[in-house]
Design a protein around this motif. Structure first.
Motif, PDB file in Angstrom:
ATOM      1  N   GLU A   3       0.796  -1.233  -0.073  1.00  0.00           N
ATOM      2  CA  GLU A   3      -0.084   0.038   0.017  1.00  0.00           C
ATOM      3  C   GLU A   3       0.794   1.328  -0.055  1.00  0.00           C
ATOM      4  OE1 GLU A   3      -0.046  -1.468   4.434  1.00  0.00           O
ATOM      5  OE2 GLU A   3      -0.117  -2.368   2.380  1.00  0.00           O
ATOM      6  N   SER A   4       2.278   1.118   0.371  1.00  0.00           N
ATOM      7  CA  SER A   4       2.939   2.356   0.245  1.00  0.00           C
ATOM      8  C   SER A   4       3.407   2.823  -1.012  1.00  0.00           C
ATOM      9  CB  SER A   4       4.328   2.440   1.098  1.00  0.00           C
ATOM     10  OG  SER A   4       5.018   1.088   0.678  1.00  0.00           O
ATOM     11  N   ASP A   5       3.294   1.701  -1.925  1.00  0.00           N
ATOM     12  CA  ASP A   5       3.749   1.981  -3.435  1.00  0.00           C
ATOM     13  C   ASP A   5       2.740   2.352  -4.406  1.00  0.00           C
ATOM     14  OD1 ASP A   5       5.758   1.648  -5.665  1.00  0.00           O
ATOM     15  OD2 ASP A   5       4.580   0.029  -6.104  1.00  0.00           O
ATOM     16  N   VAL A   6       1.615   1.859  -4.007  1.00  0.00           N
ATOM     17  CA  VAL A   6       0.408   2.264  -5.176  1.00  0.00           C
ATOM     18  C   VAL A   6       0.167   3.588  -5.122  1.00  0.00           C
ATOM     19  CG1 VAL A   6      -1.907   1.827  -5.832  1.00  0.00           C
ATOM     20  CG2 VAL A   6      -0.522  -0.053  -5.384  1.00  0.00           C
ATOM     21  N   PRO A   7      -0.079   4.191  -4.012  1.00  0.00           N
ATOM     22  CA  PRO A   7      -0.629   5.636  -4.233  1.00  0.00           C
ATOM     23  C   PRO A   7       0.446   6.566  -4.844  1.00  0.00           C
ATOM     24  CG  PRO A   7      -1.272   4.905  -1.935  1.00  0.00           C
ATOM     25  CD  PRO A   7      -0.261   3.876  -2.685  1.00  0.00           C
ATOM     26  N   ALA A   8       1.572   6.232  -4.640  1.00  0.00           N
ATOM     27  CA  ALA A   8       2.814   7.380  -5.237  1.00  0.00           C
ATOM     28  C   ALA A   8       2.793   7.063  -6.678  1.00  0.00           C
ATOM     29  CB  ALA A   8       3.772   6.914  -4.483  1.00  0.00           C
ATOM     30  N   ARG A   9       2.027   5.918  -7.217  1.00  0.00           N
ATOM     31  CA  ARG A   9       2.144   5.741  -8.711  1.00  0.00           C
ATOM     32  C   ARG A   9       0.791   6.376  -9.416  1.00  0.00           C
ATOM     33  NH1 ARG A   9       3.708  -0.382  -9.008  1.00  0.00           N
ATOM     34  NH2 ARG A   9       3.785   0.013 -11.200  1.00  0.00           N
ATOM     35  N   ILE A  10       0.016   6.961  -8.382  1.00  0.00           N
ATOM     36  CA  ILE A  10      -1.301   7.591  -9.042  1.00  0.00           C
ATOM     37  C   ILE A  10      -1.290   9.154  -9.198  1.00  0.00           C
ATOM     38  CG2 ILE A  10      -3.767   7.778  -8.752  1.00  0.00           C
ATOM     39  CD1 ILE A  10      -2.661   5.028  -9.228  1.00  0.00           C
ATOM     40  N   MET A  36      -0.885  10.603  -2.919  1.00  0.00           N
ATOM     41  CA  MET A  36      -0.682  10.460  -4.524  1.00  0.00           C
ATOM     42  C   MET A  36       0.127  11.698  -5.174  1.00  0.00           C
ATOM     43  SD  MET A  36      -4.737   9.818  -5.577  1.00  0.00           S
ATOM     44  CE  MET A  36      -5.239  10.882  -4.780  1.00  0.00           C
ATOM     45  N   ARG A  37       0.477  11.645  -6.306  1.00  0.00           N
ATOM     46  CA  ARG A  37       0.908  13.002  -7.081  1.00  0.00           C
ATOM     47  C   ARG A  37      -0.215  13.737  -7.359  1.00  0.00           C
ATOM     48  NH1 ARG A  37       4.979   9.006  -8.009  1.00  0.00           N
ATOM     49  NH2 ARG A  37       7.262  10.050  -8.032  1.00  0.00           N
TER      50      ARG A  37
END
Length: 225
Positions: A3-10, A36-37
Motif C-alpha cells: 500500500e505504500s507503493d500504489v498511491p505514489a504511482r497515481i 498521490m501525485r
C-alpha cells in the motif's frame, strides 16, 4: 504491490477547460491526504504548490493537441518547472509522424527534454494510432531522451488500453491515462506494464486499492515521494 507503493504511482488529475483554482486546491489536498501525485494545468502550478507543498505536481505542455511550435513547448516547460512542477507531460507532434517525418517528432520531444531537468513524459495519443505508428511514436520519444510515454490526453478519442500499454512498455516506462476509473482497471494497467496511472478518479482508485488490502487510508501518506 504494497500500500505504500500504489498511491505514489497515481497522478490525481484535473485538466478540463473549466478547471478553477478551487478545483486544483481540492485535487492537491486530496493527493496529499492519500499519498498521490497531482497533475494540473500549467496556469495553476503555483496554486497547487502553494496549497500542498509536499505533493509532487505534474503539469502538461503543448496540451491537448501537440501542435505548438517546439520552442513554445520548451518555454512552457521551463516556466512550469520554475513555478514548481516536478514533472512535465508533453503532447507529441503527431502530424509529422503520420506524414512519415519521424525525425521531426523526435526533434519536437528533444527540445523539451533539453529545456528542463525534470522527468518528461510524452503523450502519444495511442487511441489515434495503428500499432506500427504507435511503435514509431514511442521510438521517437525514447530516442529523444524522454523518461516516459503516456497513452492519451483524455481529450481525444479513447483512452488507455491494456494492449497499448503492453506495446508502449517495450520502449519506455508508461503512464496509463484516459478512462482509468477504478482499482480493477488500474491494476490491469499495472499488470500490463504501466508504471504510473493518471486519472481524475485517482482518489477512487487509491481508496478501492486500500480497501482491497485492508489498509487504513491514513497509511497511504507513507507512499508520497
Amino acid at each position: 504491490m504494497d500500500e505504500s507503493d500504489v498511491p505514489a504511482r497515481i497522478e490525481h488529475t484535473v485538466l478540463g477547460p473549466t478547471t478553477t483554482a478551487a478545483d486544483v486546491r481540492e485535487v492537491v489536498e486530496t493527493a496529499a491526504d492519500l499519498g498521490m501525485r497531482a497533475c494540473v494545468p500549467p496556469r495553476y502550478v503555483p496554486t497547487a504548490v502553494g496549497a500542498a507543498p509536499d505533493v509532487e505536481v505534474v503539469t502538461v505542455v503543448g496540451f491537448p493537441h501537440g501542435n505548438h511550435q517546439p520552442a513554445v513547448k520548451a518555454t512552457e516547460a521551463e516556466r512550469a518547472v520554475a513555478d514548481g512542477a516536478s514533472e512535465v507531460d508533453m503532447v507529441a507532434a503527431l502530424g509529422p509522424l503520420l506524414a512519415g517525418e519521424d525525425g521531426a517528432t523526435e526533434a519536437d520531444v528533444e527540445v523539451v527534454v533539453d529545456a528542463v531537468e525534470v522527468p518528461v513524459k510524452v503523450i502519444v495519443e495511442a487511441p489515434l494510432l495503428e500499432e506500427g505508428e504507435l511503435r514509431r511514436a514511442c521510438a521517437a520519444a525514447r530516442d529523444a531522451g524522454a523518461d516516459f510515454v503516456k497513452t492519451a490526453t483524455g481529450f481525444s478519442e479513447g483512452g488507455a488500453t491494456v494492449a497499448d500499454v503492453e506495446v508502449m512498455s517495450e520502449y519506455l516506462p508508461v503512464k496509463a491515462s484516459g478512462g482509468v476509473g477504478s482499482w480493477a482497471e488500474a491494476q490491469a494497467m499495472f499488470e500490463a506494464g504501466a508504471e504510473r496511472i493518471g486519472a481524475s478518479s485517482g482518489d477512487v482508485i487509491v481508496r478501492e486499492y486500500l480497501d482491497s488490502v485492508g489498509a487504513p487510508e491514513d497509511g497511504a501518506d507513507a507512499g508520497a515521494e
